[in-house]
Design a protein around this motif. Structure first.
Motif, PDB file in Angstrom:
ATOM      1  N   PRO A  13      52.160 -17.516 -19.837  1.00 41.02           N
ATOM      2  CA  PRO A  13      51.394 -18.547 -19.134  1.00 41.02           C
ATOM      3  C   PRO A  13      52.247 -19.625 -18.459  1.00 41.02           C
ATOM      4  N   ILE A  14      53.413 -19.935 -19.002  1.00 38.40           N
ATOM      5  CA  ILE A  14      54.265 -20.950 -18.365  1.00 38.40           C
ATOM      6  C   ILE A  14      54.759 -20.431 -17.023  1.00 38.40           C
ATOM      7  N   GLU A  15      55.207 -19.185 -16.996  1.00 43.71           N
ATOM      8  CA  GLU A  15      55.666 -18.589 -15.738  1.00 43.71           C
ATOM      9  C   GLU A  15      54.511 -18.464 -14.747  1.00 43.71           C
ATOM     10  N   HIS A  19      54.453 -20.293 -11.152  1.00 44.59           N
ATOM     11  CA  HIS A  19      54.237 -19.548  -9.902  1.00 44.59           C
ATOM     12  C   HIS A  19      53.098 -20.172  -9.094  1.00 44.59           C
ATOM     13  N   LEU A  20      51.994 -20.497  -9.749  1.00 50.46           N
ATOM     14  CA  LEU A  20      50.865 -21.117  -9.042  1.00 50.46           C
ATOM     15  C   LEU A  20      51.253 -22.457  -8.437  1.00 50.46           C
ATOM     16  N   LYS A  21      52.111 -23.183  -9.130  1.00 49.07           N
ATOM     17  CA  LYS A  21      52.538 -24.507  -8.659  1.00 49.07           C
ATOM     18  C   LYS A  21      53.147 -24.427  -7.265  1.00 49.07           C
ATOM     19  N   LYS A  22      53.788 -23.331  -6.938  1.00 50.77           N
ATOM     20  CA  LYS A  22      54.424 -23.161  -5.630  1.00 50.77           C
ATOM     21  C   LYS A  22      53.416 -23.171  -4.492  1.00 50.77           C
ATOM     22  N   GLU A  26      51.936 -30.893  -2.286  1.00 52.29           N
ATOM     23  CA  GLU A  26      52.499 -32.002  -3.064  1.00 52.29           C
ATOM     24  C   GLU A  26      51.421 -32.963  -3.555  1.00 52.29           C
ATOM     25  N   ASP A  27      50.408 -33.202  -2.744  1.00 50.94           N
ATOM     26  CA  ASP A  27      49.318 -34.100  -3.156  1.00 50.94           C
ATOM     27  C   ASP A  27      48.073 -33.313  -3.573  1.00 50.94           C
ATOM     28  N   GLY A  28      48.221 -31.996  -3.785  1.00 47.51           N
ATOM     29  CA  GLY A  28      47.107 -31.141  -4.160  1.00 47.51           C
ATOM     30  C   GLY A  28      46.930 -31.040  -5.659  1.00 47.51           C
ATOM     31  N   HIS A  29      45.944 -30.249  -6.035  1.00 49.82           N
ATOM     32  CA  HIS A  29      45.610 -30.079  -7.451  1.00 49.82           C
ATOM     33  C   HIS A  29      45.305 -28.628  -7.759  1.00 49.82           C
ATOM     34  N   LEU A  30      45.452 -28.296  -9.019  1.00 53.80           N
ATOM     35  CA  LEU A  30      45.094 -26.982  -9.545  1.00 53.80           C
ATOM     36  C   LEU A  30      44.032 -27.212 -10.613  1.00 53.80           C
ATOM     37  N   LEU A  31      42.875 -26.582 -10.438  1.00 53.03           N
ATOM     38  CA  LEU A  31      41.819 -26.628 -11.449  1.00 53.03           C
ATOM     39  C   LEU A  31      41.921 -25.356 -12.259  1.00 53.03           C
ATOM     40  N   LEU A  32      42.076 -25.518 -13.552  1.00 52.98           N
ATOM     41  CA  LEU A  32      42.239 -24.388 -14.454  1.00 52.98           C
ATOM     42  C   LEU A  32      41.138 -24.441 -15.497  1.00 52.98           C
ATOM     43  N   ALA A  84      55.686 -26.104 -17.235  1.00 50.63           N
ATOM     44  CA  ALA A  84      55.619 -25.474 -15.915  1.00 50.63           C
ATOM     45  C   ALA A  84      55.832 -26.492 -14.789  1.00 50.63           C
ATOM     46  N   GLY A  85      56.068 -27.753 -15.153  1.00 55.40           N
ATOM     47  CA  GLY A  85      56.292 -28.788 -14.136  1.00 55.40           C
ATOM     48  C   GLY A  85      55.014 -29.335 -13.531  1.00 55.40           C
TER      49      GLY A  85
END
Length: 151
Positions: A13-15, A19-22, A26-32, A84-85
């Motif tokens: 899951p960290i990898e 990968h998704l972070k890429k 920069e000012d976006g978001h990831l909803l998980l 994952a940063g």
């Protein structure tokens, strides 16, 4: 970007999050979203209980299988995101028996108005964190890239 009910199917899951972070601006978001590993009826091992993640690789993405390799608790999700940063902007634990119908509440859902069930669900958000983390079966988290750690 949205990653709904995926991370619990991935052996690393960290990898996966790295990968998704890429793909997140920069000012976006990831909803998980993911099932809550801290839920009291959880019968699967949680992320921190896994001794060797590579052992899980052979069970990933099998057709016609449940596919849950493990579940993730709220604190584990925060740790995975950090590694994952990613920063946790908001973490919500939800899906109590009032709305999911579990623990016998499905019988009451036939006689209680839907609005009352939603009111009880919203009211449950005021419970203490340890109690809510035990009675809710779902996690949602909004993540943003850690700009200093972006790769």
């Amino acid at each position: 970007m949205i990653a709904g009910e995926i991370i619990e199917h991935v052996a690393h899951p960290i990898e996966f999050l790295s990968h998704l972070k890429k793909f997140v601006e920069e000012d976006g978001h990831l909803l998980l979203t993911t099932p809550n590993g801290g839920y009291l009826r959880n019968r699967l091992q949680t992320y921190s209980q896994i001794k060797d993640l590579t052992d899980l690789e052979r069970n990933q993405f099998k057709p016609d299988a449940d596919g849950h390799l493990f579940l993730i608790t709220p604190s584990e999700l925060s740790q995975i995101a950090s590694q994952a940063g990613l920063n946790v902007d908001r973490l919500l634990v939800w899906g109590t028996p009032f709305i999911s119908g579990e623990s016998g509440f499905r019988i009451l859902s036939k006689i209680l108005p839907t609005k009352l069930c939603y009111f009880l669900e919203r009211s449950s958000q005021r419970l203490s964190t340890p109690i809510l983390h035990k009675i809710a079966n779902s996690l949602s988290v909004v993540l943003s890239p850690n700009v200093a750690d972006r790769s």
